[in-house]
Structures are given as C-alpha cells and as structure tokens.
Design a protein around this motif. Structure first.
Motif, PDB file in Angstrom:
ATOM      1  N   VAL A 215       0.830  -1.206   0.000  1.00 12.65           N
ATOM      2  CA  VAL A 215       0.000   0.000   0.000  1.00 12.65           C
ATOM      3  C   VAL A 215       0.864   1.256   0.000  1.00 12.65           C
ATOM      4  N   ILE A 216       2.038   1.217   0.632  1.00 16.52           N
ATOM      5  CA  ILE A 216       2.935   2.373   0.620  1.00 16.52           C
ATOM      6  C   ILE A 216       3.434   2.636  -0.794  1.00 16.52           C
ATOM      7  N   GLU A 217       3.877   1.592  -1.478  1.00 13.96           N
ATOM      8  CA  GLU A 217       4.391   1.778  -2.837  1.00 13.96           C
ATOM      9  C   GLU A 217       3.300   2.305  -3.764  1.00 13.96           C
ATOM     10  N   LYS A 218       2.104   1.768  -3.637  1.00 16.41           N
ATOM     11  CA  LYS A 218       0.978   2.237  -4.451  1.00 16.41           C
ATOM     12  C   LYS A 218       0.659   3.696  -4.141  1.00 16.41           C
ATOM     13  N   PHE A 219       0.709   4.051  -2.863  1.00 16.79           N
ATOM     14  CA  PHE A 219       0.396   5.414  -2.453  1.00 16.79           C
ATOM     15  C   PHE A 219       1.425   6.402  -2.993  1.00 16.79           C
ATOM     16  N   LEU A 220       2.693   6.023  -2.972  1.00 15.64           N
ATOM     17  CA  LEU A 220       3.743   6.917  -3.455  1.00 15.64           C
ATOM     18  C   LEU A 220       3.612   7.182  -4.958  1.00 15.64           C
ATOM     19  N   LYS A 221       3.128   6.203  -5.690  1.00 14.72           N
ATOM     20  CA  LYS A 221       2.893   6.423  -7.113  1.00 14.72           C
ATOM     21  C   LYS A 221       1.794   7.465  -7.308  1.00 14.72           C
ATOM     22  N   ARG A 222       0.797   7.410  -6.442  1.00 15.66           N
ATOM     23  CA  ARG A 222      -0.263   8.432  -6.507  1.00 15.66           C
ATOM     24  C   ARG A 222       0.303   9.807  -6.143  1.00 15.66           C
ATOM     25  N   ALA A 223       1.213   9.850  -5.175  1.00 18.63           N
ATOM     26  CA  ALA A 223       1.840  11.120  -4.807  1.00 18.63           C
ATOM     27  C   ALA A 223       2.556  11.725  -6.007  1.00 18.63           C
ATOM     28  N   ASN A 224       3.227  10.908  -6.805  1.00 22.70           N
ATOM     29  CA  ASN A 224       3.906  11.401  -8.010  1.00 22.70           C
ATOM     30  C   ASN A 224       2.920  12.035  -8.983  1.00 22.70           C
ATOM     31  N   GLN A 225       1.703  11.510  -9.037  1.00 17.23           N
ATOM     32  CA  GLN A 225       0.693  12.086  -9.934  1.00 17.23           C
ATOM     33  C   GLN A 225       0.308  13.497  -9.503  1.00 17.23           C
ATOM     34  N   PHE A 226       0.534  13.828  -8.236  1.00 19.99           N
ATOM     35  CA  PHE A 226       0.293  15.185  -7.744  1.00 19.99           C
ATOM     36  C   PHE A 226       1.566  16.038  -7.766  1.00 19.99           C
ATOM     37  N   GLY A 227       2.628  15.520  -8.343  1.00 18.81           N
ATOM     38  CA  GLY A 227       3.870  16.292  -8.416  1.00 18.81           C
ATOM     39  C   GLY A 227       4.657  16.301  -7.127  1.00 18.81           C
ATOM     40  N   ILE A 228       4.351  15.390  -6.214  1.00 16.94           N
ATOM     41  CA  ILE A 228       5.064  15.325  -4.937  1.00 16.94           C
ATOM     42  C   ILE A 228       6.304  14.463  -5.114  1.00 16.94           C
ATOM     43  N   THR A 229       7.452  15.057  -4.881  1.00 19.78           N
ATOM     44  CA  THR A 229       8.716  14.334  -5.025  1.00 19.78           C
ATOM     45  C   THR A 229       9.415  14.108  -3.690  1.00 19.78           C
ATOM     46  N   THR A 230       8.970  14.792  -2.638  1.00 17.54           N
ATOM     47  CA  THR A 230       9.528  14.592  -1.306  1.00 17.54           C
ATOM     48  C   THR A 230       8.418  14.679  -0.272  1.00 17.54           C
ATOM     49  N   ILE A 231       8.502  13.809   0.711  1.00 17.09           N
ATOM     50  CA  ILE A 231       7.559  13.800   1.827  1.00 17.09           C
ATOM     51  C   ILE A 231       8.349  13.850   3.130  1.00 17.09           C
ATOM     52  N   ALA A 232       7.972  14.761   4.006  1.00 18.99           N
ATOM     53  CA  ALA A 232       8.543  14.793   5.353  1.00 18.99           C
ATOM     54  C   ALA A 232       7.610  13.995   6.257  1.00 18.99           C
ATOM     55  N   ASP A 233       8.018  12.803   6.595  1.00 20.37           N
ATOM     56  CA  ASP A 233       7.186  11.885   7.373  1.00 20.37           C
ATOM     57  C   ASP A 233       7.417  12.131   8.858  1.00 20.37           C
ATOM     58  N   VAL A 234       6.376  12.605   9.548  1.00 19.46           N
ATOM     59  CA  VAL A 234       6.530  12.980  10.959  1.00 19.46           C
ATOM     60  C   VAL A 234       5.986  11.880  11.867  1.00 19.46           C
ATOM     61  N   PHE A 235       6.604  10.787  11.859  1.00 21.68           N
ATOM     62  CA  PHE A 235       6.408   9.535  12.581  1.00 21.68           C
ATOM     63  C   PHE A 235       4.968   9.000  12.546  1.00 21.68           C
ATOM     64  N   PRO A 236       4.863   7.672  12.300  1.00 26.32           N
ATOM     65  CA  PRO A 236       3.533   7.049  12.192  1.00 26.32           C
ATOM     66  C   PRO A 236       2.744   7.191  13.484  1.00 26.32           C
ATOM     67  N   ARG A 237       1.427   7.268  13.364  1.00 27.11           N
ATOM     68  CA  ARG A 237       0.566   7.398  14.539  1.00 27.11           C
ATOM     69  C   ARG A 237       0.211   6.027  15.091  1.00 27.11           C
ATOM     70  N   GLY A 238      -0.228   5.111  14.213  1.00 30.30           N
ATOM     71  CA  GLY A 238      -0.687   3.821  14.701  1.00 30.30           C
ATOM     72  C   GLY A 238       0.126   2.659  14.183  1.00 30.30           C
ATOM     73  N   VAL A 239       0.627   2.779  12.950  1.00 29.72           N
ATOM     74  CA  VAL A 239       1.439   1.717  12.373  1.00 29.72           C
ATOM     75  C   VAL A 239       2.773   1.646  13.112  1.00 29.72           C
ATOM     76  N   ALA A 240       3.260   0.441  13.340  1.00 30.12           N
ATOM     77  CA  ALA A 240       4.538   0.276  14.048  1.00 30.12           C
ATOM     78  C   ALA A 240       5.643   1.040  13.321  1.00 30.12           C
ATOM     79  N   LYS A 241       6.296   1.944  14.049  1.00 29.10           N
ATOM     80  CA  LYS A 241       7.272   2.837  13.428  1.00 29.10           C
ATOM     81  C   LYS A 241       8.442   2.082  12.804  1.00 29.10           C
TER      82      LYS A 241
END
Length: 542
Positions: A215-241
C-alpha cells in the motif's frame, strides 16, 4: 574548444519557476543523471542537447521544483487509502450515518479482524454532539470497532475494542490521560489524544509488512501524480514505526522509492534510538532528519492549549498532552545533541510555550544550525508572531486546515481569535522561515487544494462568498516557496532541494497551467503533466 556535457534530459517551457524569485523565466532545465546541470535560456540550454538527449518541449506550462510536503504521516496515509481496510467517514453528516456505513462495511468485509474507519467530525453533525459507544455496541458484530476522528486525535470505539485494549469499562482508576468517563465512572467510548488513542489504533492498524509495503508503494505512485517528489514523514501514529522504517529501507534498497522520504521520529527522553536512526538512514532518498513531539491537542475537542479559555467553554483552557518540564528537558537535550526538533502546537498557549522553550534552548546551548520548527500554529498571539524570525524557528503550517475548520472555529474560540487564526501572511512578512504541508491523512495530499486555500482562504469546492480570515491570504509565489524551498529548509535539505539550480538534485515537475498567471479559480483544476525525481521520469500524463 570548450568541452560540453550532454544532458540526459532537457525540459523546455516559456514559464520556469526556479524558486529564486517570484517571476518565471523562459528557457529550459538540463538534467544529467540525478542532477540539474543547467538552467537558462533556450540558447544556453541548446549547448547541452546531444544526439542521446531526450528533449521535452512545452509552451506555457509551468516547470517548477517538485512539491515537498513538509508534514505527512506516510504509512498511515497509505493504509487509510486502502478501501478494503478503512471506512471513509469524512462526508458523514450524522452519527447515525457513520453507524450505517460501518454496518455496511462490516458486512462486506467479514474477514477483517478489526472494523476500522477515519474521518468523523461531530462539528458537521446536528447539535455538534460527540458520539457514544452505545450506537456502535448496537451493531451486530463480535469484532472491535475503532473509528478515528478527521484529525485523528480522537477515537470512537465499541466495548469489544475497549476490552481488547485493556481499558476497564466501569472502573475509573486508570492513570492514562484521555479516556473519557461518564459521571458514574463508565467509559464513554471516546478516547482523546495519543496516549489513549494508540491503545486501540496500534492493534487496529497491525497488518503484515508485506501488505503495508504494497500500500505504501501504491500510495507513493499516486503522490507522483500530484507532483510530490519529497515527503517529510513525521512519525507514524498507529502503524509500528520500526516496521515502517524497515519497509522504506526495503523500497530504497530495491530502487523502488520514487518519492524521497525525509523522516522525523518520535522525541523521547532517551536518544539512543535517535542516534541509531541517524546512523542508519542517510541516503538522499531516505533520510533521518530529526525528531517530533506533541505539545497539545486540537481545537475541535478543546484539547489545544489556549492562553485564554475557550469561548464556548469559559472554564477550559485546554492543556498540554505532555508535562511542561518533560517537554522542555527533551528539547534542550535534543538540541544539545544536534537533533532538529519539530513540535506540534495548535493553541496559542502551546505556541507561546514552545517559543519560550526554544528561546531557553538558545541561552542554554547556544545558537546552532538546527532546523527547529513549530507545527500547525492554528492560533497565535500578536506578540509571538515576530519571535519565529528572532529565534530562527520555522513556522510549519497547513493552509488547507484553516478552511476545513472554518465553520466551527469561531464558535469554539471566538471571533477575536479568528483574526489571528492561521496567520500565514503575518508570520511570512516578518521574514521568518516557513514550510507548508497537508498533514495527510488529515487533509488530502493534493497540493492544489492547499495552494488554493492559502491564496483564497476557502475550500476549492466552495461556491459561496464565504472566506476565512482573508487578511492572512498570501501570494501564489509565496505558497510555492513554502511548498518547495521552505520544506527543504526544515528538512535540512535546502542545499540539495527546493529550487531549480545547477548542482541540485533533479526533482522537478511540469504543471498544466502557469499558477502565477492564471486566475485563482483555475488552481484546483491544475494537473501534473510530468514528474521527475532524482533525474528519472516517475510520472507522465498520457
């Protein structure tokens, strides 16, 4: 004769926003491997075109640095985008509608161990009344139900979820903050803020690494469709970090990471884990950049810490979700050890406290080239606005949140505080560093909705004349800088990203419209035609 470097890729347009000024230039950008080797006029760029160079020629479409979302929860956003796992409740207009949607989902997905959803907002419901576990308990299921609010700071759960989390249904002797109980001591089914919420979200979001990776890989491909090339990930809330970080690493090792992840892990009393992360994650696509902590909650549930009481609850100022002395000690220690710190502060009281702490940090440890920031800043006192510039603290804000909260905000905090709500313009004009993000999944990652919110102070689908604190709207150029170079600054990546310059990493996009010239009403319908990350085309609109 001077030797010539042949570019792998040249992209040309009459409109190039380099980020070095508010104006566009005409010409092209030349890319070799993962770097920009030239930005200039057609005549200058011509020298880099050889027989093997791919040349993409546009007319008035905008070439600009790739979007860099400065505040993101990547693994959570990825998982919540999986419709077979998560129920979307964002558009539910009542508690009963939420329940009906949960019942339908439970019937359609009988094998899911948890019934999980996100997005309910009681301020969109009649009477603005918070929900009760009683309505969830009536659903015919033997499975735990966990429904997070739109801001993910609250959870609405049934008795089965409470029992699995070890929360007593009747006794009120728990020391854990945020477990709401009725006058008779019975738990209400509402949990507020991370300490309590994560008791249920941690098991609810416990899935296999394989599925999370997918699901992460699929989501990142969608991010590219919005022109997003970098994400600042501010630690997961529920998923094991650690699971998420290992998955990020796996994608990077396999050269399948098509969006840079600059991540900030949880600030703790013990920095041993932070040192290990700093040592292990150092690549240009996946990098540990600092630490994140929460000072307070959110306005909608009156858990944000305010200088003065809430207008609709005159005896309540909200409060901190962490002891003040603990927060201060953690930040001082992190700064001393060379870690940049980002602190969630929504109420004006929390913002002031964080500024006070960062001022103390400078006195105790001296000035350092660290990129401390305060996140959200939904409320601020006038006297605190110039302190960001004075202290060298970055204001990291989410313009889209302002318009998401506009209907309820005045009722909760009062009209006077609305005048200083999401004070983008006031902070920017002081010369302070600033960065923009979406806080996905709290808001959709679509950058064009965020840009529109910043320049028009309203939602992109709002056809009324209603705006929210219009005096704080800013220019398109300022928004684009906050979404590119500002984000790169807070990540300490500004020497590599954020502007189109010779020598920087080749992260750039082509938009269907020149945002600096078109009417603001055209911003939401803008599309991304090309996304280049690390010199490679990762998305091309066919």
């Amino acid at each position: 004769m001077e030797s010539r470097t042949e570019a792998d890729l040249v992209i040309k347009s009459n409109a190039i926003f380099t980020g070095l000024s508010d104006k566009v230039i005409s010409g092209g950008v030349a890319v070799k491997a993962d770097r920009i080797i030239a930005v200039g006029t057609d005549a200058e760029i011509k020298n880099y075109i050889g027989p093997m160079t791919e040349v993409l020629t546009y007319t008035d479409e905008l070439i600009m640095p790739g979007f860099n979302d400065a505040h993101f929860h990547l693994s959570d956003s990825s998982l919540l985008s999986d419709e077979s796992y998560c129920i979307s409740l964002f558009d539910c207009s009542s508690e009963d509608e939420c329940v009906r949607r949960v019942e339908a989902f439970a019937s359609e997905h009988p094998d899911n161990p948890w019934i999980y959803g996100v997005g309910w907002n009681h301020w969109m419901w009649p009477e603005h009344k918070l929900p009760s576990k009683n309505t969830l308990n009536k659903i015919n299921t033997d499975r735990p139900i966990c429904l997070q609010s739109f801001d993910m700071h609250s959870a609405w759960v049934n008795n089965i979820a409470l029992e699995l989390a070890g929360i007593s249904l009747s006794a009120g002797d728990s020391e854990i903050k945020g477990i709401e109980r009725l006058e008779n001591g019975e738990v209400s089914g509402l949990l507020f803020e991370p300490e309590a919420v994560m008791l249920v979200t941690t098991p609810a979001l416990s899935i296999s690494d394989e599925r999370l990776k997918t699901v992460i890989e699929k989501f990142l491909k969608r991010a590219n469709q919005f022109g997003i090339t970098t994400i600042a990930d501010v630690f997961p809330r529920g998923v094991a970090k650690q699971n998420a970080y290992n998955i990020f690493q796996s994608l990077d090792d396999e050269n399948r990471l098509n969006t840079r992840i600059m991540f900030f892990s949880e600030l703790k009393n013990d920095l041993d884990e932070s040192w290990e992360l700093k040592k292990c994650f150092t690549s240009e696509k996946l990098k540990f950049c600092g630490l994140k902590q929460l000072a307070d909650g959110v306005v909608e549930t009156h858990t944000a810490y305010m200088v003065q009481p809430y207008s609709d609850q005159p005896a309540n100022n909200g409060g901190l979700v962490i002891e003040e002395d603990v927060l201060r000690a953690q930040i001082v220690d992190a700064d001393k050890n060379g870690f940049s710190v980002r602190v969630h502060a929504i109420g004006d009281g929390a913002v002031r406290l964080c500024l006070d702490i960062f001022e103390e940090v400078k006195k105790v440890n001296g000035s350092k080239d660290l990129r401390h920031s305060i996140e959200h800043i939904e409320n601020i006192q006038d006297s605190d606005i110039p302190r960001f510039k004075a202290l060298g603290v970055t204001a990291s804000m989410m313009p889209c949140h302002a318009v998401l909260s506009s209907d309820s905000f005045a009722e909760i905090v009062g009209e006077d505080r609305v005048k200083r709500a999401w004070a983008l313009k006031s902070i920017i004009k002081t010369g302070a560093k600033y960065a923009f993000g979406t806080d996905s999944p709290i808001a959709d990652m679509n950058p064009f909705h965020n840009i529109y919110a910043a320049v028009e102070r309203k939602q992109s689908n709002d056809t009324t004349e209603k705006v929210f604190n219009l005096k704080e709207r800013i220019s398109v150029a300022d928004v684009l800088k906050g979404y590119t170079s500002g984000s790169a600054y807070v990540e300490n990546m500004d020497s590599e990203l954020g502007t189109l310059e010779e020598g920087k990493l080749a992260d750039l996009i082509v938009l269907s419209k020149n945002l600096l010239e078109v009417s603001h009403k055209e911003i939401p319908s803008t599309e991304v035609k090309l996304t280049v990350m690390n010199g490679e085309v990762v998305y091309r609109k066919l």
